[in-house]
Design a protein around this motif. Structure first.
Motif, PDB file in Angstrom:
ATOM      1  N   LYS A 180       0.823  -1.202   0.000  1.00 42.55           N
ATOM      2  CA  LYS A 180       0.000   0.000   0.000  1.00 42.55           C
ATOM      3  C   LYS A 180       0.865   1.263   0.000  1.00 42.55           C
ATOM      4  N   ALA A 181       1.978   1.225   0.727  1.00 44.30           N
ATOM      5  CA  ALA A 181       2.869   2.385   0.748  1.00 44.30           C
ATOM      6  C   ALA A 181       3.458   2.639  -0.637  1.00 44.30           C
ATOM      7  N   LYS A 182       3.905   1.586  -1.302  1.00 46.32           N
ATOM      8  CA  LYS A 182       4.473   1.735  -2.640  1.00 46.32           C
ATOM      9  C   LYS A 182       3.425   2.256  -3.619  1.00 46.32           C
ATOM     10  N   GLN A 183       2.196   1.781  -3.496  1.00 45.16           N
ATOM     11  CA  GLN A 183       1.137   2.225  -4.397  1.00 45.16           C
ATOM     12  C   GLN A 183       0.873   3.717  -4.271  1.00 45.16           C
ATOM     13  N   ARG A 184       1.189   4.286  -3.101  1.00 45.14           N
ATOM     14  CA  ARG A 184       0.961   5.703  -2.867  1.00 45.14           C
ATOM     15  C   ARG A 184       2.216   6.545  -3.055  1.00 45.14           C
ATOM     16  N   GLY A 185       3.220   5.950  -3.687  1.00 45.87           N
ATOM     17  CA  GLY A 185       4.416   6.700  -4.024  1.00 45.87           C
ATOM     18  C   GLY A 185       5.407   6.856  -2.892  1.00 45.87           C
ATOM     19  N   PHE A 186       5.283   6.048  -1.854  1.00 49.34           N
ATOM     20  CA  PHE A 186       6.209   6.084  -0.734  1.00 49.34           C
ATOM     21  C   PHE A 186       7.280   5.006  -0.886  1.00 49.34           C
ATOM     22  N   THR A 187       8.475   5.322  -0.423  1.00 53.76           N
ATOM     23  CA  THR A 187       9.520   4.319  -0.272  1.00 53.76           C
ATOM     24  C   THR A 187       9.389   3.742   1.137  1.00 53.76           C
ATOM     25  N   PRO A 188       8.959   2.484   1.277  1.00 50.23           N
ATOM     26  CA  PRO A 188       8.813   1.927   2.622  1.00 50.23           C
ATOM     27  C   PRO A 188      10.131   1.418   3.174  1.00 50.23           C
ATOM     28  N   VAL A 189      10.336   1.624   4.464  1.00 53.40           N
ATOM     29  CA  VAL A 189      11.447   1.049   5.205  1.00 53.40           C
ATOM     30  C   VAL A 189      10.832   0.400   6.445  1.00 53.40           C
ATOM     31  N   VAL A 190      11.100  -0.877   6.655  1.00 56.56           N
ATOM     32  CA  VAL A 190      10.440  -1.632   7.724  1.00 56.56           C
ATOM     33  C   VAL A 190      11.445  -2.004   8.803  1.00 56.56           C
ATOM     34  N   ALA A 191      11.055  -1.807  10.059  1.00 58.09           N
ATOM     35  CA  ALA A 191      11.862  -2.246  11.194  1.00 58.09           C
ATOM     36  C   ALA A 191      11.162  -3.399  11.904  1.00 58.09           C
ATOM     37  N   ASN A 192      11.965  -4.263  12.518  1.00 57.20           N
ATOM     38  CA  ASN A 192      11.365  -5.294  13.352  1.00 57.20           C
ATOM     39  C   ASN A 192      11.075  -4.731  14.740  1.00 57.20           C
ATOM     40  N   LEU A 193      10.595  -5.571  15.630  1.00 56.81           N
ATOM     41  CA  LEU A 193      10.126  -5.130  16.937  1.00 56.81           C
ATOM     42  C   LEU A 193      11.265  -5.072  17.943  1.00 56.81           C
ATOM     43  N   THR A 194      11.230  -4.060  18.786  1.00 55.67           N
ATOM     44  CA  THR A 194      12.172  -3.997  19.901  1.00 55.67           C
ATOM     45  C   THR A 194      11.771  -5.042  20.947  1.00 55.67           C
ATOM     46  N   PRO A 195      12.729  -5.516  21.761  1.00 59.47           N
ATOM     47  CA  PRO A 195      12.417  -6.582  22.720  1.00 59.47           C
ATOM     48  C   PRO A 195      11.471  -6.125  23.825  1.00 59.47           C
ATOM     49  N   ARG A 196      10.768  -7.070  24.398  1.00 61.53           N
ATOM     50  CA  ARG A 196       9.961  -6.855  25.599  1.00 61.53           C
ATOM     51  C   ARG A 196      10.132  -8.093  26.475  1.00 61.53           C
ATOM     52  N   ASP A 197      10.120  -7.922  27.785  1.00 64.64           N
ATOM     53  CA  ASP A 197      10.470  -9.046  28.642  1.00 64.64           C
ATOM     54  C   ASP A 197       9.297  -9.934  29.035  1.00 64.64           C
TER      55      ASP A 197
END
Length: 297
Positions: A180-197
């Motif tokens: 969806k981001a690409k379809q709207r002309g955005f360059t997507p950059v994805v991060a994974n999740l930070t840890p939680r205990d």
């Protein structure tokens, strides 16, 4: 004063090129008279933070859970804006100015990037909610802010287990956000999740990374940055009471943790995606016309 490379000609310049050079010189001369905070919006990069409360910057000292398209609230927004525009001057930002730059990969190159950071984090939401709203919020950012490139920083999924979503579903939802981001002309950059205990986020991170790379999309490994921190991720995430169970957990980063997030986004992706503009001591823009490189001998 405008500084530029001397253009040397070994032959007569064709009229169309000469006209282009004249236009280019006038444009650059005009831009060079502007201050650092008056960079042209037509050449600006619009960076959108899209995720849950961790994208917003929620923690013990900042209780907003919905950024609502803010450009001046929450540590992720402020730190990224600072890194992009203010040449690493941490004293220029609040309320995060007490944190020191201690990241081993912090890029202190003293170069300004013409950019604005827009935060569309929404606390307590799962990737299903993210899919529902990503189109409208990215469209809103394009409508509200003029630019020549649009970048979406997607970090979603830490609430999915509580919403009874499997890691596989999370991966597919993140993939659909990328599309969806690409379809709207955005360059997507994805991060994974930070840890939680209180939860094991590794299965979710595995799916997020796999789906992101399958879409040939840039990936940022925030999890590794946190768990490999010299003092452990506990130094970057303070204890808090869980909103659902009221148990004491570590989930939302503190100011130092949000700084690590911003620096990692910046160093691993943004400094390569957004071109720099040099600023002189008198706060004027220094430009080197690209066209001169094509015509020099």
């Amino acid at each position: 004063m405008l500084f530029y490379r001397t253009i040397k000609f070994s032959r007569v310049v064709p009229q169309p090129i000469a006209g282009l050079l004249a236009t280019l010189f006038i444009s650059l001369s005009t831009i060079a008279t502007l201050g650092a905070q008056e960079l042209p919006t037509s050449e600006r990069s619009v960076v959108v933070l899209f995720g849950d409360s961790i994208s917003v910057g929620f923690n013990a000292d900042f209780r907003d859970k919905d950024a609502k398209g803010s450009t001046d609230r929450g540590c992720p927004t402020l730190y990224l804006t600072n890194l992009l525009l203010n040449q690493g001057d941490r004293e220029a930002i609040e309320p995060c100015s007490t944190t020191l730059y201690d990241s081993p990969i912090f890029d202190a190159n003293q170069r300004v990037r013409n950019a604005i950071v827009v935060n569309w984090g929404e606390g307590g939401t799962s990737t299903e909610r993210g899919l529902e709203r990503i189109e409208s919020h990215l469209n809103r950012s394009r409508n509200d802010y003029e630019g020549n490139r649009y970048i979406a920083l997607i970090m979603y999924g830490t609430n999915d287990r509580n919403a009874n979503l499997s890691s596989t579903t999370t991966g597919f939802n993140v993939r659909d956000m990328i599309i969806k981001a690409k379809q709207r002309g955005f360059t997507p950059v994805v991060a994974n999740l930070t840890p939680r205990d209180d939860q094991n986020v590794v299965p979710y991170n595995t799916e997020i990374e796999s789906r992101t790379k399958a879409e040939n999309t840039a990936f940022v490994n925030l999890y590794d940055r946190f768990v490999n921190h010299s003092g452990g991720f506990e130094e970057l995430i303070d204890q808090e009471n869980a909103s659902i169970t009221n148990e004491v957990i570590r989930l939302h980063p503190n100011d130092n943790g949000y700084l690590i997030i911003a620096e990692t986004w910046f160093d691993e992706q943004l400094k390569g995606l957004i071109p720099t503009v040099a600023i002189a001591a008198d706060n004027r823009i220094i430009l080197t016309p690209v066209m001169s490189l094509l015509l020099d001998e």
